[in-house]
Design a protein around this motif. Structure first.
Motif, PDB file in Angstrom:
ATOM      1  N   GLY A 202       0.793  -1.218   0.000  1.00 14.80           N
ATOM      2  CA  GLY A 202       0.000   0.000   0.000  1.00 14.80           C
ATOM      3  C   GLY A 202       0.827   1.270   0.000  1.00 14.80           C
ATOM      4  N   ASP A 203       0.139   2.400  -0.119  1.00 14.67           N
ATOM      5  CA  ASP A 203       0.810   3.697  -0.188  1.00 14.67           C
ATOM      6  C   ASP A 203       1.627   4.001   1.057  1.00 14.67           C
ATOM      7  OD1 ASP A 203      -0.189   4.244  -2.714  1.00 14.67           O
ATOM      8  OD2 ASP A 203      -2.007   5.194  -1.932  1.00 14.67           O
ATOM      9  N   ASP A 204       1.210   3.457   2.183  1.00 15.45           N
ATOM     10  CA  ASP A 204       1.887   3.760   3.439  1.00 15.45           C
ATOM     11  C   ASP A 204       3.022   2.804   3.765  1.00 15.45           C
ATOM     12  OD1 ASP A 204       0.111   5.869   3.898  1.00 15.45           O
ATOM     13  OD2 ASP A 204      -1.321   4.570   4.944  1.00 15.45           O
ATOM     14  N   GLY A 205       3.154   1.717   2.966  1.00 14.12           N
ATOM     15  CA  GLY A 205       4.132   0.719   3.353  1.00 14.12           C
ATOM     16  C   GLY A 205       5.191   0.352   2.339  1.00 14.12           C
ATOM     17  N   TRP A 206       4.980   0.671   1.060  1.00 12.75           N
ATOM     18  CA  TRP A 206       5.909   0.179   0.054  1.00 12.75           C
ATOM     19  C   TRP A 206       7.285   0.823   0.144  1.00 12.75           C
ATOM     20  CZ3 TRP A 206       8.453   2.930  -3.681  1.00 12.75           C
ATOM     21  CH2 TRP A 206       7.957   4.188  -4.028  1.00 12.75           C
ATOM     22  N   GLN A 207       7.342   2.091   0.528  1.00 16.62           N
ATOM     23  CA  GLN A 207       8.642   2.755   0.630  1.00 16.62           C
ATOM     24  C   GLN A 207       9.473   2.172   1.767  1.00 16.62           C
ATOM     25  OE1 GLN A 207       8.819   7.072  -0.023  1.00 16.62           O
ATOM     26  NE2 GLN A 207       6.627   7.031  -0.476  1.00 16.62           N
ATOM     27  N   PRO A 347      -5.554   0.212 -13.551  1.00 19.11           N
ATOM     28  CA  PRO A 347      -4.923   1.083 -14.551  1.00 19.11           C
ATOM     29  C   PRO A 347      -5.020   2.572 -14.220  1.00 19.11           C
ATOM     30  CG  PRO A 347      -6.192  -0.638 -15.624  1.00 19.11           C
ATOM     31  CD  PRO A 347      -6.501  -0.743 -14.164  1.00 19.11           C
ATOM     32  N   ASP A 348      -6.187   3.017 -13.696  1.00 16.27           N
ATOM     33  CA  ASP A 348      -6.308   4.443 -13.401  1.00 16.27           C
ATOM     34  C   ASP A 348      -5.393   4.862 -12.248  1.00 16.27           C
ATOM     35  OD1 ASP A 348      -7.765   3.019 -11.521  1.00 16.27           O
ATOM     36  OD2 ASP A 348      -9.481   4.379 -11.515  1.00 16.27           O
ATOM     37  N   ARG A 349      -5.148   3.929 -11.330  1.00 14.50           N
ATOM     38  CA  ARG A 349      -4.226   4.226 -10.223  1.00 14.50           C
ATOM     39  C   ARG A 349      -2.782   4.286 -10.727  1.00 14.50           C
ATOM     40  NH1 ARG A 349      -2.613   0.731  -5.190  1.00 14.50           N
ATOM     41  NH2 ARG A 349      -1.876   2.352  -3.765  1.00 14.50           N
ATOM     42  N   ILE A 350      -2.439   3.384 -11.627  1.00 10.08           N
ATOM     43  CA  ILE A 350      -1.101   3.441 -12.233  1.00 10.08           C
ATOM     44  C   ILE A 350      -0.920   4.762 -12.967  1.00 10.08           C
ATOM     45  CG2 ILE A 350       0.422   2.420 -13.958  1.00 10.08           C
ATOM     46  CD1 ILE A 350      -0.788  -0.289 -13.325  1.00 10.08           C
ATOM     47  N   ALA A 351      -1.940   5.154 -13.733  1.00 10.65           N
ATOM     48  CA  ALA A 351      -1.862   6.395 -14.503  1.00 10.65           C
ATOM     49  C   ALA A 351      -1.650   7.603 -13.598  1.00 10.65           C
ATOM     50  CB  ALA A 351      -3.130   6.580 -15.325  1.00 10.65           C
ATOM     51  N   ALA A 352      -2.330   7.610 -12.460  1.00  9.14           N
ATOM     52  CA  ALA A 352      -2.268   8.767 -11.564  1.00  9.14           C
ATOM     53  C   ALA A 352      -0.959   8.847 -10.787  1.00  9.14           C
ATOM     54  CB  ALA A 352      -3.442   8.722 -10.591  1.00  9.14           C
ATOM     55  N   HIS A 353      -0.332   7.698 -10.520  1.00  9.31           N
ATOM     56  CA  HIS A 353       0.796   7.698  -9.581  1.00  9.31           C
ATOM     57  C   HIS A 353       2.104   7.141 -10.124  1.00  9.31           C
ATOM     58  CE1 HIS A 353      -1.962   8.818  -6.357  1.00  9.31           C
ATOM     59  NE2 HIS A 353      -2.761   7.839  -6.723  1.00  9.31           N
ATOM     60  N   ARG A 354       2.110   6.613 -11.346  1.00  8.52           N
ATOM     61  CA  ARG A 354       3.300   5.913 -11.842  1.00  8.52           C
ATOM     62  C   ARG A 354       4.570   6.756 -11.743  1.00  8.52           C
ATOM     63  NH1 ARG A 354       1.656   4.742 -16.783  1.00  8.52           N
ATOM     64  NH2 ARG A 354       2.292   6.807 -17.455  1.00  8.52           N
ATOM     65  N   GLU A 355       4.530   7.965 -12.268  1.00  8.27           N
ATOM     66  CA  GLU A 355       5.740   8.781 -12.279  1.00  8.27           C
ATOM     67  C   GLU A 355       6.189   9.139 -10.866  1.00  8.27           C
ATOM     68  OE1 GLU A 355       7.256   8.842 -15.057  1.00  8.27           O
ATOM     69  OE2 GLU A 355       5.491   7.932 -16.006  1.00  8.27           O
ATOM     70  N   GLN A 356       5.243   9.417  -9.994  1.00 12.37           N
ATOM     71  CA  GLN A 356       5.570   9.724  -8.601  1.00 12.37           C
ATOM     72  C   GLN A 356       6.210   8.517  -7.918  1.00 12.37           C
ATOM     73  OE1 GLN A 356       2.138  10.768  -6.207  1.00 12.37           O
ATOM     74  NE2 GLN A 356       3.180  10.077  -4.346  1.00 12.37           N
ATOM     75  N   TRP A 357       5.635   7.331  -8.166  1.00 15.92           N
ATOM     76  CA  TRP A 357       6.193   6.114  -7.571  1.00 15.92           C
ATOM     77  C   TRP A 357       7.611   5.872  -8.069  1.00 15.92           C
ATOM     78  CZ3 TRP A 357       1.140   3.002  -8.773  1.00 15.92           C
ATOM     79  CH2 TRP A 357       0.218   3.230  -7.745  1.00 15.92           C
ATOM     80  N   ILE A 358       7.838   6.057  -9.353  1.00 15.89           N
ATOM     81  CA  ILE A 358       9.175   5.829  -9.916  1.00 15.89           C
ATOM     82  C   ILE A 358      10.180   6.808  -9.328  1.00 15.89           C
ATOM     83  CG2 ILE A 358      10.563   5.970 -12.028  1.00 15.89           C
ATOM     84  CD1 ILE A 358       8.151   4.865 -13.556  1.00 15.89           C
ATOM     85  N   GLN A 359       9.782   8.076  -9.208  1.00  9.87           N
ATOM     86  CA  GLN A 359      10.684   9.080  -8.650  1.00  9.87           C
ATOM     87  C   GLN A 359      11.026   8.777  -7.196  1.00  9.87           C
ATOM     88  OE1 GLN A 359       8.997  12.971  -9.313  1.00  9.87           O
ATOM     89  NE2 GLN A 359       9.046  12.772 -11.537  1.00  9.87           N
ATOM     90  N   SER A 360      10.022   8.413  -6.417  1.00  7.69           N
ATOM     91  CA  SER A 360      10.248   8.080  -5.012  1.00  7.69           C
ATOM     92  C   SER A 360      11.135   6.846  -4.885  1.00  7.69           C
ATOM     93  CB  SER A 360       8.918   7.847  -4.297  1.00  7.69           C
ATOM     94  OG  SER A 360       8.126   9.020  -4.281  1.00  7.69           O
ATOM     95  N   TRP A 361      10.849   5.847  -5.709  1.00  8.77           N
ATOM     96  CA  TRP A 361      11.662   4.628  -5.701  1.00  8.77           C
ATOM     97  C   TRP A 361      13.113   4.939  -6.044  1.00  8.77           C
ATOM     98  CZ3 TRP A 361      14.622   2.242  -9.398  1.00  8.77           C
ATOM     99  CH2 TRP A 361      15.046   0.952  -9.122  1.00  8.77           C
ATOM    100  N   SER A 362      13.331   5.756  -7.069  1.00  2.85           N
ATOM    101  CA  SER A 362      14.687   6.111  -7.481  1.00  2.85           C
ATOM    102  C   SER A 362      15.444   6.813  -6.370  1.00  2.85           C
ATOM    103  CB  SER A 362      14.650   6.995  -8.725  1.00  2.85           C
ATOM    104  OG  SER A 362      14.079   6.314  -9.832  1.00  2.85           O
ATOM    105  N   SER A 363      14.750   7.726  -5.689  1.00  5.51           N
ATOM    106  CA  SER A 363      15.389   8.444  -4.581  1.00  5.51           C
ATOM    107  C   SER A 363      15.767   7.503  -3.437  1.00  5.51           C
ATOM    108  CB  SER A 363      14.462   9.541  -4.055  1.00  5.51           C
ATOM    109  OG  SER A 363      14.202  10.513  -5.041  1.00  5.51           O
ATOM    110  N   LEU A 364      14.922   6.516  -3.195  1.00  2.00           N
ATOM    111  CA  LEU A 364      15.171   5.594  -2.097  1.00  2.00           C
ATOM    112  C   LEU A 364      16.224   4.546  -2.409  1.00  2.00           C
ATOM    113  CD1 LEU A 364      11.512   4.783  -0.959  1.00  2.00           C
ATOM    114  CD2 LEU A 364      13.254   5.907   0.430  1.00  2.00           C
ATOM    115  N   VAL A 365      16.209   4.041  -3.628  1.00  2.00           N
ATOM    116  CA  VAL A 365      16.978   2.829  -3.925  1.00  2.00           C
ATOM    117  C   VAL A 365      18.222   3.095  -4.768  1.00  2.00           C
ATOM    118  CG1 VAL A 365      16.845   0.499  -4.912  1.00  2.00           C
ATOM    119  CG2 VAL A 365      14.837   1.502  -3.815  1.00  2.00           C
ATOM    120  N   VAL A 366      18.141   4.024  -5.722  1.00  2.00           N
ATOM    121  CA  VAL A 366      19.231   4.207  -6.667  1.00  2.00           C
ATOM    122  C   VAL A 366      20.193   5.316  -6.254  1.00  2.00           C
ATOM    123  CG1 VAL A 366      19.823   4.713  -9.073  1.00  2.00           C
ATOM    124  CG2 VAL A 366      17.785   3.343  -8.526  1.00  2.00           C
ATOM    125  N   LYS A 367      19.635   6.420  -5.784  1.00  2.00           N
ATOM    126  CA  LYS A 367      20.496   7.566  -5.467  1.00  2.00           C
ATOM    127  C   LYS A 367      21.170   7.402  -4.113  1.00  2.00           C
ATOM    128  CE  LYS A 367      17.728  10.683  -8.310  1.00  2.00           C
ATOM    129  NZ  LYS A 367      16.882  11.894  -8.360  1.00  2.00           N
TER     130      LYS A 367
END
Length: 367
Positions: A202-207, A347-367
């Motif tokens: 969920g939104d509160d736990g994946w990060q 699909p509508d949830r992916i559309a609304a949040h995909r870029e935000q999720w990718i950016q957050s993931w990148s900040s947490l895991v890659v950078k």
């Protein structure tokens, strides 16, 4: 697959000499004769795809025999790269039909108006759960696949360690420094795996999950090709490359590839699937807006959901058919993993949040 479709896109391995689900990168290639770019009267129809598209030569010849159209396949990199190229050439596309956009990237394609609506013949036999644009028919479902963690059976047997079976298991100290996954911003399976954790926690736990996974030594590489065929110790390619990671994000249909292309063929796949780590991927095809051979493109879409093509996919692209009643070959079902309860995200949830999720993931895991 990617898209599943892909795919995926399924499948696996330049080291094995085969094509894969929407995961691999590479340069484009063509299949079939070409009479140029084509036009309204052309007998060539151009299919633009990610690098994982594959079909038996006889199947494409059947399409030519039935319709008079010769298929030219233009491969354009992995699913994300191929889609980006089409967005950049919107209105003046490279071909007539695009194959390989999956449910993780579908909204990007639809929001950019890439496709001309067309209801393919035979769509009534396609699994209703895969028809994510059924009201407008801008895309046609072609295949499904499950993105899952695969494991090297020999490694775990030698260590007398049970392989992981769930997302939670991957956080255990016993699996520290064992997993390699793909970058969610550059790879379709990498993004699918991220979405699987979003669905699971969920939104509160994946990060928080990814913080723990990073602390447990997850390795991130740019592509599926690198992860599976270089870093993963269980694949034929990984063995040659001396890969040292016995866990990899790949597909539930990856094990059959390791059997099909082995010589001699083993009685058991050397790799297994952690079925509690899976995310369901659906791949689509669509008639490109501005296609020069619209009639040929429509005929090709009809063919992609024909029983003949659907039955050919499992051992070429290592993806599941979407047409009801089409059964994959025994080798595919015997050695592939059945995933009864994959994670999904609307699909509508992916559309609304995909870029935000990718950016957050990148900040947490890659950078």
């Amino acid at each position: 697959m990617t898209s599943i479709s892909r795919t995926a896109c399924a499948a696996l391995a330049t080291a094995l000499g085969v094509s894969a689900l929407a995961a691999c990168g590479g340069s484009g290639s063509g299949t079939g004769a070409s009479d140029g770019a084509g036009g309204s009267g052309s007998k060539t129809v151009t299919l633009v795809s990610h690098d994982s598209f594959a079909a038996s030569p006889g199947v494409l010849k059947e399409f030519t025999k039935e319709t008079g159209y010769t298929v030219k396949v233009l491969k354009s990199g992995d699913a994300g790269a191929a889609l980006n190229k089409e967005i950049l050439t919107k209105g003046s596309p490279q071909g007539d039909v695009f194959f390989g956009v999956d449910n993780t990237l579908l909204s990007r394609a639809l929001d950019n108006g890439l496709f001309t609506p067309y209801r393919a013949k035979g769509l009534d036999r396609v699994d209703a759960g895969t028809q994510l644009d059924k009201d407008k028919n801008r895309v046609t479902p072609i295949d499904t696949g499950d993105i899952c963690v695969n494991y090297d059976k020999k490694y775990f047997a030698d260590k007398k360690l049970a392989p992981p079976s769930s997302f939670d298991d991957l956080l255990e100290p016993a699996y520290k420094n064992l997993l390699v996954t793909e970058n969610a911003s550059t790879s379709s399976p990498g993004l699918g795996f991220l979405l699987g954790t979003v669905a699971r926690y969920g939104d509160d736990g994946w990060q928080d999950y990814w913080k723990k996974l990073k602390a447990n030594g997850v390795q991130v590489v740019d592509s599926w090709e690198q992860a599976y065929n270089e870093n993963f110790s269980g694949s034929a390619g990984g063995k040659k490359a001396h890969g040292d990671r016995p866990l990899v994000v790949s597909y539930a249909s990856s094990p059959p590839v390791e059997v099909l292309y082995a010589d001699p063929r083993p009685g058991e796949a050397p790799t297994g699937v952690a079925t509690g780590t899976c995310f369901r991927q659906t791949e689509f095809a669509g008639l490109l807006q501005g296609a020069r051979n619209e009639a040929g493109g429509k005929a090709l879409l009809d063919f992609l959901i024909s029983e003949r093509f659907q039955a050919d996919m499992p051992l070429n692209m290592f993806v599941n058919p979407v047409v009801e009643g089409v059964r994959p070959p025994e080798l595919f079902t015997k050695f592939g993993a059945r995933v009864d309860r994959p994670e999904t995200v609307a699909p509508d949830r992916i559309a609304a949040h995909r870029e935000q999720w990718i950016q957050s993931w990148s900040s947490l895991v890659v950078k």
